[in-house]
Write an enzyme that holds these catalytic residues in place. Structure first.
Site, mmCIF file in Angstrom:
data_model
loop_
_atom_site.group_PDB
_atom_site.id
_atom_site.type_symbol
_atom_site.label_atom_id
_atom_site.label_comp_id
_atom_site.label_asym_id
_atom_site.label_seq_id
_atom_site.Cartn_x
_atom_site.Cartn_y
_atom_site.Cartn_z
ATOM 1 C CG LEU A 22 0.192 -1.448 19.355
ATOM 2 C CD1 LEU A 22 -0.648 -0.429 18.462
ATOM 3 C CD2 LEU A 22 1.543 -1.538 18.974
ATOM 4 N N GLY B 22 -6.023 -0.178 22.761
ATOM 5 C CA GLY B 22 -7.053 0.190 23.534
ATOM 6 C C GLY B 22 -7.804 -0.803 24.053
ATOM 7 C CG ASP C 252 -2.370 0.138 31.292
ATOM 8 O OD1 ASP C 252 -2.471 1.150 30.458
ATOM 9 O OD2 ASP C 252 -1.637 -0.584 31.414
ATOM 10 C CG LEU D 166 2.138 4.370 19.629
ATOM 11 C CD1 LEU D 166 1.199 5.332 19.750
ATOM 12 C CD2 LEU D 166 2.297 3.832 18.323
ATOM 13 C CE LYS E 17 -2.660 20.775 35.022
ATOM 14 N NZ LYS E 17 -3.787 20.161 34.444
ATOM 15 C CG LEU F 2 -0.824 8.223 23.145
ATOM 16 C CD1 LEU F 2 -0.226 8.141 21.811
ATOM 17 C CD2 LEU F 2 -0.853 9.497 23.740
#
Length: 127
Positions: A22, A42, A46, A68, A81, A88
């Site tokens: 992922l 995970g 990056d 996702l 911003k 994530l």
């Protein structure tokens, strides 16, 4: 969830065609969770310094990739911003995947794991 840890690489533990890496940079959208696949999440963070590093690593290892479906189910929200990120933290990805597995609903899953600070919300929340 029961979890085991090991020093061994996922590349040594599972067949390459069973692994889905992922990464937010993948062109492939994760549409469903396949119980016969192993999902790597995970691997690296990056978002800033090493953009597309997880995608590059997966491609070098000849692994399938997926991201996702944030763009497919959520919309960018106006924020001070002008910040929008599909990257994530590991716990957020886990929350999304486990909620999807339980509910089979991407909107419910994404609501559970994607904080508003990422600049994305479900369409009904943007109104």
């Amino acid at each position: 969830f029961q979890m085991d840890t090991t020093q061994e690489s996922y590349l040594d533990l599972f067949p390459l065609d069973a692994i889905v890496y992922l990464t937010p940079d993948s062109e492939n959208v994760l549409e469903d969770i396949d119980p016969n696949k192993v999902y790597v999440l995970g691997g690296l963070v990056d978002e800033s310094i090493h953009k597309k590093l997880t995608l590059q690593r997966a491609e070098e290892q000849s692994l399938q990739t997926a991201r996702l479906p944030i763009r497919e189910y959520m919309v960018k929200t106006v924020n001070t911003k002008n910040y929008h990120s599909e990257t994530l933290a590991i716990n957020q990805v886990f929350d999304v995947l486990s909620t999807y597995y339980e509910t089979r609903s991407w909107p419910a899953a994404l609501k559970a794991g994607v904080s508003s600070g990422k600049g994305y919300v479900l369409p009904d929340a943007a109104k």
